[in-house]
Scaffold this motif. Structure first.
Motif, PDB file in Angstrom:
ATOM      1  N   ALA A 119      76.029  32.470  11.078  1.00 19.78           N
ATOM      2  CA  ALA A 119      75.458  32.102  12.132  1.00 19.78           C
ATOM      3  C   ALA A 119      76.510  33.162  12.776  1.00 19.78           C
ATOM      4  CB  ALA A 119      75.841  30.648  13.250  1.00 19.78           C
ATOM      5  N   ALA A 120      75.850  34.391  13.719  1.00 16.91           N
ATOM      6  CA  ALA A 120      76.680  34.820  14.315  1.00 16.91           C
ATOM      7  C   ALA A 120      77.572  35.145  15.473  1.00 16.91           C
ATOM      8  CB  ALA A 120      75.441  35.834  15.113  1.00 16.91           C
ATOM      9  N   SER A 121      77.419  33.786  15.837  1.00 16.92           N
ATOM     10  CA  SER A 121      78.115  33.056  17.041  1.00 16.92           C
ATOM     11  C   SER A 121      78.655  32.287  17.306  1.00 16.92           C
ATOM     12  CB  SER A 121      77.254  33.494  19.036  1.00 16.92           C
ATOM     13  OG  SER A 121      76.271  33.368  18.631  1.00 16.92           O
ATOM     14  N   TYR A 122      78.920  31.014  17.615  1.00 20.27           N
ATOM     15  CA  TYR A 122      79.277  30.094  17.731  1.00 20.27           C
ATOM     16  C   TYR A 122      78.802  28.986  18.795  1.00 20.27           C
ATOM     17  CZ  TYR A 122      82.208  26.153  16.479  1.00 20.27           C
ATOM     18  OH  TYR A 122      82.977  24.490  15.930  1.00 20.27           O
ATOM     19  N   ASP A 123      77.300  29.391  19.090  1.00 18.29           N
ATOM     20  CA  ASP A 123      76.612  28.359  20.259  1.00 18.29           C
ATOM     21  C   ASP A 123      75.797  28.654  19.721  1.00 18.29           C
ATOM     22  OD1 ASP A 123      75.825  31.554  20.302  1.00 18.29           O
ATOM     23  OD2 ASP A 123      76.375  32.013  22.159  1.00 18.29           O
ATOM     24  N   ALA A 124      74.396  27.763  20.801  1.00 19.04           N
ATOM     25  CA  ALA A 124      73.112  27.679  20.375  1.00 19.04           C
ATOM     26  C   ALA A 124      72.243  28.425  20.069  1.00 19.04           C
ATOM     27  CB  ALA A 124      72.166  26.491  21.346  1.00 19.04           C
ATOM     28  N   PRO A 125      72.110  29.933  20.570  1.00 21.47           N
ATOM     29  CA  PRO A 125      71.336  31.107  20.060  1.00 21.47           C
ATOM     30  C   PRO A 125      72.061  31.450  18.123  1.00 21.47           C
ATOM     31  CG  PRO A 125      72.528  31.333  21.941  1.00 21.47           C
ATOM     32  CD  PRO A 125      72.333  30.371  21.719  1.00 21.47           C
ATOM     33  N   GLY A 126      73.723  31.528  18.291  1.00 27.52           N
ATOM     34  CA  GLY A 126      74.110  31.774  17.060  1.00 27.52           C
ATOM     35  C   GLY A 126      73.815  30.690  16.138  1.00 27.52           C
ATOM     36  N   ALA A 127      73.319  29.769  16.561  1.00 22.97           N
ATOM     37  CA  ALA A 127      73.008  28.692  15.600  1.00 22.97           C
ATOM     38  C   ALA A 127      71.149  28.585  14.898  1.00 22.97           C
ATOM     39  CB  ALA A 127      72.626  27.214  15.787  1.00 22.97           C
ATOM     40  N   VAL A 128      70.246  29.137  15.560  1.00 23.89           N
ATOM     41  CA  VAL A 128      68.840  29.219  16.045  1.00 23.89           C
ATOM     42  C   VAL A 128      68.899  30.519  15.085  1.00 23.89           C
ATOM     43  CG1 VAL A 128      67.117  30.496  17.472  1.00 23.89           C
ATOM     44  CG2 VAL A 128      68.080  28.675  17.919  1.00 23.89           C
TER      45      VAL A 128
END
Length: 109
Positions: free
Chosen positions: A76-85
């Motif tokens: 993931a690019a980030s530790y949040d929902a958009p990163g998970a997507v």
């Protein structure tokens, strides 16, 4: 899956690619079974994993031509929902590319 139909259509390897629910009857049927769609958030920034099993069958002969399992993961690019997507999308794209290559290599011509 709709994505696989689109990818197969654009690959040019087959004359016609149609959904199994359409009135078109083909020589081969590709069935896919989603085994895992998982966001692993145990470690920052997390990752996405996708796995599926694909079966290529010949309905006229009622025969399994080939079966294979596929798995792909991406960070993931980030530790949040958009990163998970983003991670799941990337993993799914990789997996579908492998699936198309396998069908192109495996399908009898």
């Amino acid at each position: 899956t709709a994505g696989a139909v689109t990818i197969h259509s654009s690959s040019g390897a087959f004359r016609t690619v149609a959904s199994v629910t359409s009135a078109v009857r083909g020589d081969l049927v590709l069935s896919t079974y989603l085994m895992e769609l998982y966001h692993d958030a145990a470690a920052v920034p997390g990752s996405g994993r996708v796995s599926l099993t694909a079966e290529l069958t010949d309905p006229a002969r009622r025969m399994l031509v080939a079966r294979r399992s596929f798995a792909a993961s991406a960070s993931a690019a980030s530790y949040d929902a958009p990163g998970a997507v983003q991670a799941l999308n990337q993993a799914l794209g990789t997996l579908l590319d492998e699936l198309v290559a396998w069908v192109d290599e495996t399908a009898p011509r």
